[in-house]
Design a protein around this motif. Structure first.
Motif, PDB file in Angstrom:
ATOM      1  N   SER A   1      -0.093   6.897 -15.184  1.00  0.00           N
ATOM      2  CA  SER A   1      -0.560   6.658 -13.823  1.00  0.00           C
ATOM      3  C   SER A   1      -0.347   7.897 -12.959  1.00  0.00           C
ATOM      4  O   SER A   1       0.767   8.422 -12.876  1.00  0.00           O
ATOM      5  CB  SER A   1       0.190   5.470 -13.209  1.00  0.00           C
ATOM      6  N   ARG A   2      -1.399   8.366 -12.314  1.00  0.00           N
ATOM      7  CA  ARG A   2      -1.306   9.556 -11.476  1.00  0.00           C
ATOM      8  C   ARG A   2      -0.335   9.345 -10.322  1.00  0.00           C
ATOM      9  O   ARG A   2       0.504  10.192 -10.025  1.00  0.00           O
ATOM     10  CB  ARG A   2      -2.694   9.906 -10.919  1.00  0.00           C
ATOM     11  N   MET A   3      -0.427   8.199  -9.676  1.00  0.00           N
ATOM     12  CA  MET A   3       0.461   7.895  -8.559  1.00  0.00           C
ATOM     13  C   MET A   3       1.917   7.843  -9.009  1.00  0.00           C
ATOM     14  O   MET A   3       2.802   8.450  -8.400  1.00  0.00           O
ATOM     15  CB  MET A   3       0.058   6.559  -7.932  1.00  0.00           C
TER      16      MET A   3
ATOM     17  N   ILE B   1      -3.378   9.873   0.011  1.00  0.00           N
ATOM     18  CA  ILE B   1      -3.883   8.876  -0.932  1.00  0.00           C
ATOM     19  C   ILE B   1      -3.046   7.617  -0.772  1.00  0.00           C
ATOM     20  O   ILE B   1      -1.815   7.668  -0.791  1.00  0.00           O
ATOM     21  CB  ILE B   1      -3.792   9.379  -2.383  1.00  0.00           C
ATOM     22  N   VAL B   2      -3.716   6.485  -0.602  1.00  0.00           N
ATOM     23  CA  VAL B   2      -3.033   5.200  -0.452  1.00  0.00           C
ATOM     24  C   VAL B   2      -3.591   4.242  -1.501  1.00  0.00           C
ATOM     25  O   VAL B   2      -4.805   4.036  -1.576  1.00  0.00           O
ATOM     26  CB  VAL B   2      -3.236   4.608   0.957  1.00  0.00           C
ATOM     27  N   ILE B   3      -2.709   3.676  -2.307  1.00  0.00           N
ATOM     28  CA  ILE B   3      -3.124   2.791  -3.396  1.00  0.00           C
ATOM     29  C   ILE B   3      -2.367   1.467  -3.275  1.00  0.00           C
ATOM     30  O   ILE B   3      -1.145   1.464  -3.138  1.00  0.00           O
ATOM     31  CB  ILE B   3      -2.842   3.435  -4.766  1.00  0.00           C
ATOM     32  N   PRO B   4      -3.077   0.333  -3.337  1.00  0.00           N
ATOM     33  CA  PRO B   4      -2.381  -0.958  -3.345  1.00  0.00           C
ATOM     34  C   PRO B   4      -1.724  -1.190  -4.699  1.00  0.00           C
ATOM     35  O   PRO B   4      -2.337  -0.988  -5.746  1.00  0.00           O
ATOM     36  CB  PRO B   4      -3.506  -1.968  -3.078  1.00  0.00           C
ATOM     37  N   MET B   5      -0.466  -1.616  -4.673  1.00  0.00           N
ATOM     38  CA  MET B   5       0.277  -1.843  -5.905  1.00  0.00           C
ATOM     39  C   MET B   5       1.156  -3.065  -5.758  1.00  0.00           C
ATOM     40  O   MET B   5       1.646  -3.373  -4.663  1.00  0.00           O
ATOM     41  CB  MET B   5       1.160  -0.623  -6.240  1.00  0.00           C
TER      42      MET B   5
ATOM     43  N   GLU C   1      -1.445  14.278  -1.913  1.00  0.00           N
ATOM     44  CA  GLU C   1      -1.755  14.954  -3.176  1.00  0.00           C
ATOM     45  C   GLU C   1      -2.866  15.957  -2.945  1.00  0.00           C
ATOM     46  O   GLU C   1      -3.937  15.608  -2.436  1.00  0.00           O
ATOM     47  CB  GLU C   1      -2.156  13.934  -4.242  1.00  0.00           C
TER      48      GLU C   1
ATOM     49  N   HIS D   1       0.873  -1.176   0.000  1.00  0.00           N
ATOM     50  CA  HIS D   1       0.000   0.000   0.000  1.00  0.00           C
ATOM     51  C   HIS D   1       0.906   1.221   0.000  1.00  0.00           C
ATOM     52  O   HIS D   1       1.672   1.436   0.945  1.00  0.00           O
ATOM     53  CB  HIS D   1      -0.938  -0.017   1.207  1.00  0.00           C
TER      54      HIS D   1
ATOM     55  N   THR E   1       7.515   9.157   0.227  1.00  0.00           N
ATOM     56  CA  THR E   1       6.428   8.184   0.240  1.00  0.00           C
ATOM     57  C   THR E   1       6.698   7.123   1.292  1.00  0.00           C
ATOM     58  O   THR E   1       7.802   7.049   1.855  1.00  0.00           O
ATOM     59  CB  THR E   1       6.261   7.514  -1.141  1.00  0.00           C
TER      60      THR E   1
ATOM     61  N   GLY F   1       1.630   5.245  -0.200  1.00  0.00           N
ATOM     62  CA  GLY F   1       0.967   6.469   0.215  1.00  0.00           C
ATOM     63  C   GLY F   1       1.711   7.722  -0.208  1.00  0.00           C
ATOM     64  O   GLY F   1       2.941   7.779  -0.177  1.00  0.00           O
TER      65      GLY F   1
END
Length: 222
Positions: free
Chosen positions: A66-68, A45-49, A40, A35, A78, A37
């Motif tokens: 990709s925005r992230m 914002i936390v996105i699993p990758m 922004e 995850h 991060t 983070g």
């Protein structure tokens, strides 16, 4: 030994802190899901990758738009978290129920890998982690695909590990309570492989069990 910084000091449940670098590597290699983070527009914002390790660096990838990833390639700070859930701890009192787990948090800044040859090497390393020897059989990425892929890396120089595996911790006054207490193990099982319908009978089922040890569901099936 993991380095100690202000951000990596485990304050809550400090007795669960682990400073073994090998444990950090094991958690990342077994999880392969982070995850990630960032902040922004003032909002967390936390996105699993998907995330994987090669030696002492960690890698993530995605599309160029990709925005992230666009934010991360600029070198913003991060953190990545990895968690492996190992079981429920069932106590004699409701408030002492807990969990067994292994977790890691990594801090730092990503940098972009631009050379397609290096992208190809690192991406193929990931495939080999999840399916040993598969890169010998599949079509590897072409220049167009590699150019459309954003690959980022970050050194594992600042990280913390926390492991909960201490079992039941009931109050002495509850020890005589007539209720079962113990651990309910939780285990991720890999396989068996499920082929697509159009696979021909002449294509043998590959054996990827060597990557998963006792997590593979049935080694004899291959």
């Amino acid at each position: 030994m993991l380095s100690k910084t202000e951000r990596t000091i485990v304050k809550k449940g400090a007795h669960k802190a682990c400073h073994d670098e090998n444990k950090l590597h094991q958690i990342i290699d077994e999880s392969l899901l982070a995850h990630v983070g960032i902040i922004e527009l003032g909002v967390p914002i936390v996105i699993p990758m998907l995330a994987w390790r090669v030696d002492d660096h960690i890698y993530i990838h995605g599309a160029n738009n990709s925005r992230m990833l666009r934010a991360l390639k600029k070198g913003v700070e991060t953190s990545l978290t990895f968690t492996l859930f190992d079981g429920w701890v069932l106590a004699r009192s409701a408030m002492h129920h807990s969990a067994h787990y292994r977790s890691a948090m990594v801090f730092g800044r990503f940098e972009q890998i631009n050379e397609n040859e290096e992208k190809d090497r690192i991406l193929n390393h990931f495939i080999e982690q999840i399916a040993p020897n598969r890169t010998n059989d599949v079509r590897l990425g072409n220049q167009k695909e590699l150019s459309a892929t954003l690959l980022l890396k970050m050194p594992l120089t600042e990280a913390s590990v926390k492991i909960g595996n201490n079992g039941v911790n009931d109050d002495e006054a509850d020890l005589d309570r007539a209720v079962w207490a113990g651990v309910m193990p939780y285990k991720t099982v890999i396989g068996p492989l499920e082929p697509v319908p159009e696979i021909g009978e002449h294509i043998d089922t590959p054996d990827y069990s060597s990557a998963y040890g006792d997590r593979w569901c049935d080694k004899s099936s291959n």
